[in-house]
Design an enzyme around this catalytic site. Sequence first.
Site, PDB file in Angstrom:
ATOM      1  N   LYS A  40      -1.247 -10.741   3.586  1.00  0.00           N
ATOM      2  CA  LYS A  40      -0.392 -10.001   2.644  1.00  0.00           C
ATOM      3  C   LYS A  40       0.065 -10.924   1.521  1.00  0.00           C
ATOM      4  O   LYS A  40       0.074 -10.549   0.347  1.00  0.00           O
ATOM      5  CB  LYS A  40       0.846  -9.451   3.362  1.00  0.00           C
ATOM      6  CG  LYS A  40       0.579  -8.345   4.353  1.00  0.00           C
ATOM      7  CD  LYS A  40       1.909  -7.802   4.872  1.00  0.00           C
ATOM      8  CE  LYS A  40       1.754  -6.970   6.113  1.00  0.00           C
ATOM      9  NZ  LYS A  40       2.998  -6.519   6.688  1.00  0.00           N
ATOM     10  N   HIS A  82     -23.347   9.339  23.511  1.00  0.00           N
ATOM     11  CA  HIS A  82     -24.627   9.390  22.809  1.00  0.00           C
ATOM     12  C   HIS A  82     -24.717   8.305  21.741  1.00  0.00           C
ATOM     13  O   HIS A  82     -25.579   8.359  20.880  1.00  0.00           O
ATOM     14  CB  HIS A  82     -24.818  10.779  22.206  1.00  0.00           C
ATOM     15  CG  HIS A  82     -24.765  11.839  23.272  1.00  0.00           C
ATOM     16  ND1 HIS A  82     -25.861  12.187  24.014  1.00  0.00           N
ATOM     17  CD2 HIS A  82     -23.722  12.555  23.758  1.00  0.00           C
ATOM     18  CE1 HIS A  82     -25.508  13.114  24.903  1.00  0.00           C
ATOM     19  NE2 HIS A  82     -24.217  13.347  24.771  1.00  0.00           N
ATOM     20  N   GLU A 112       0.837  -1.211   0.000  1.00  0.00           N
ATOM     21  CA  GLU A 112       0.000   0.000   0.000  1.00  0.00           C
ATOM     22  C   GLU A 112       0.866   1.254   0.000  1.00  0.00           C
ATOM     23  O   GLU A 112       0.621   2.210  -0.739  1.00  0.00           O
ATOM     24  CB  GLU A 112      -0.899   0.021   1.244  1.00  0.00           C
ATOM     25  CG  GLU A 112      -1.902  -1.109   1.320  1.00  0.00           C
ATOM     26  CD  GLU A 112      -1.418  -2.238   2.206  1.00  0.00           C
ATOM     27  OE1 GLU A 112      -0.250  -2.674   2.044  1.00  0.00           O
ATOM     28  OE2 GLU A 112      -2.202  -2.708   3.049  1.00  0.00           O
ATOM     29  N   GLY A 154       7.171  -1.677  14.400  1.00  0.00           N
ATOM     30  CA  GLY A 154       6.379  -0.616  13.772  1.00  0.00           C
ATOM     31  C   GLY A 154       5.506   0.134  14.763  1.00  0.00           C
ATOM     32  O   GLY A 154       5.455   1.365  14.770  1.00  0.00           O
ATOM     33  N   ARG A 155       4.805  -0.590  15.630  1.00  0.00           N
ATOM     34  CA  ARG A 155       3.874   0.069  16.548  1.00  0.00           C
ATOM     35  C   ARG A 155       4.582   0.719  17.729  1.00  0.00           C
ATOM     36  O   ARG A 155       3.926   1.289  18.606  1.00  0.00           O
ATOM     37  CB  ARG A 155       2.800  -0.927  17.004  1.00  0.00           C
ATOM     38  CG  ARG A 155       3.342  -2.205  17.600  1.00  0.00           C
ATOM     39  CD  ARG A 155       2.289  -3.299  17.674  1.00  0.00           C
ATOM     40  NE  ARG A 155       2.852  -4.585  18.078  1.00  0.00           N
ATOM     41  CZ  ARG A 155       3.403  -5.446  17.239  1.00  0.00           C
ATOM     42  NH1 ARG A 155       3.499  -5.154  15.954  1.00  0.00           N
ATOM     43  NH2 ARG A 155       3.876  -6.605  17.679  1.00  0.00           N
TER      44      ARG A 155
HETATM   45  O1  F6P Z   1       0.728  -5.368   8.620  1.00  0.00           O
HETATM   46  C1  F6P Z   1       1.222  -5.042   9.864  1.00  0.00           C
HETATM   47  C2  F6P Z   1       2.480  -4.221   9.795  1.00  0.00           C
HETATM   48  O2  F6P Z   1       3.545  -5.061   9.607  1.00  0.00           O
HETATM   49  C3  F6P Z   1       2.629  -3.374  11.051  1.00  0.00           C
HETATM   50  O3  F6P Z   1       3.213  -4.055  12.084  1.00  0.00           O
HETATM   51  C4  F6P Z   1       3.418  -2.230  10.540  1.00  0.00           C
HETATM   52  O4  F6P Z   1       3.366  -1.129  11.407  1.00  0.00           O
HETATM   53  C5  F6P Z   1       2.763  -1.993   9.202  1.00  0.00           C
HETATM   54  O5  F6P Z   1       2.455  -3.286   8.725  1.00  0.00           O
HETATM   55  C6  F6P Z   1       3.578  -1.239   8.196  1.00  0.00           C
HETATM   56  O6  F6P Z   1       4.794  -1.872   7.921  1.00  0.00           O
HETATM   57  P1  F6P Z   1       5.996  -1.075   7.289  1.00  0.00           P
HETATM   58  O7  F6P Z   1       6.384   0.002   8.236  1.00  0.00           O
HETATM   59  O8  F6P Z   1       7.086  -2.084   7.084  1.00  0.00           O
HETATM   60  O9  F6P Z   1       5.534  -0.501   5.987  1.00  0.00           O
END
Ligand code: F6P
Length: 497
Positions: A470, A360, A197, A250-251
């Site tokens: 994916k 609400h 994406e 990532g998180r």
């Molecule tokens: O699909 C989950 C994930 O791997 C997350 O853990 C991550 O934050 C996100 O996709 C984006 O991944 P990237 O930073 O590699 O594009």
Amino acid sequence: MTDRDSHADTHWTAIEQAARPALAELFDAAPDRLEKLTVEEAGLYFDFSKTHLDDVLVDAFVALAESRDLAGRRDALFAGEIVNVSEGRAADHPAQRGSGNPDAVALARGLHARMRSLVDAIESGALGDIRHILHIGIGGSALGPKLLIEALGGSDSAYDVAVVSNVDGEALAGPFELFDPAHTLIAIASKSFTTGETMLNAESALQWMREDGVADPFGQCVALTANPDAALDFGIDETRILPFPESIGGRYSLWSSIGFPAALALGWEAFERLLEGAAAMDRHFRLADWRGNAPVLAAFADLYYSQARRAESRAVFAYDERLRLLPDYLQQLVTESNGKPGDRPTSAILWGGVGTDAQHSVFQLLHQGTHLVPVEFIAVAEAGDALDPAHHEALLVNCFAQGAALMAGRANDDPARAFAGDRPSTTILLEQLDPATLGALIAFYEHRTFAEAMLLGINPFDQFGVELGKEIARGIAEDAETLDLDPSTAALIERAL
Ligand code: F6P
């Protein structure tokens, strides 16, 4: 079964079989309840007194934490040991804010210095007259910077910022309409630099620039990634690649170069305050006794409801418009970290919204639904708006009223109007919303998630579950006919692709 496992089982049994006094009874029985179950740290006040935690449960959870070596595991996290066992990596996000392993801290400082130089260069016009920032990333590569900018950005930033994550072209259409390509910086944020994406959105953004006559779109492009080679191959100039270590999930990455658009839009000082606030929470998590340790007490409460009372979800409501993205951010943090099998049922599903709006819409279910949903309220004592103080007062009044109502319930002769109450809630009150308190708040949630994972026997730092979807998507995009797909999916492809 090891000795340690069998001790853990004994403690879980004690937790499950503990007496279940109502909240009102707990307050009556212990005049010091508020003192014992509130924590003040780093500009945040945590009130766990409206949960069913009491001395018996806290003692049982402390025993469980000892049998699961929570202290040893926490120290291993900060020491940079391999805590992400399935991927053979450390989890070095605390080092980004100067906490823990000295080598990882030194590396983070160097990478932050590089990031700061690029912020300074852009501010001084080295990339032209930049007025708009188009940040492209998804999941952890989008939610963190978006949260920071929405929460702290206010209206006087020198830049308009758009964070685009969805591959739906509608998501890019807005910024394409609003931004002038000649004055736009594209920040491509992807740890892997392979996420479909993000790469497609990045290509389209570069094309948008080209079509508008920008001669060198890559000259207005930065990459934020743990895979600098892929960014180089993509065409980003080496001087505008801001790397971060593979050992940052990532998180957990907003503290790293993934936070770059926030550092640019909010200013470097603000980014530093954010890191300092998180470091203050790191110190608290490392040093406070479990009984007064905010992330750990919160994890005890979460686990009490998800494990002993089988609550399948918990809800977070931000009573502050600036924090409207926080429930989404926390949903990723908690579900992607702890939505896995461990030794026990998986942790509760996190959902939520913004108060007072949610009152609400969904609060009816919280008061009278048959599900048990522990609720968390997040509010800020100081107003964010400059309107009549009546607005902020009304916001806080409503927030506090909901917690009181959940606990009290209502007696009524008419059963349709009566409800039992005794519904648990936690309140987190920030003195004010600024980079330091937001940093401390996010770090609190990270440590709470970690503590919960350790007590459930989960590795919170991998996410293999999302990989299969994916892979199948890649296969369908390449050539669906070669895949052995189920009839339902094959028919949908036939209809729409
Ligand atoms: O699909 C989950 C994930 O791997 C997350 O853990 C991550 O934050 C996100 O996709 C984006 O991944 P990237 O930073 O590699 O594009």
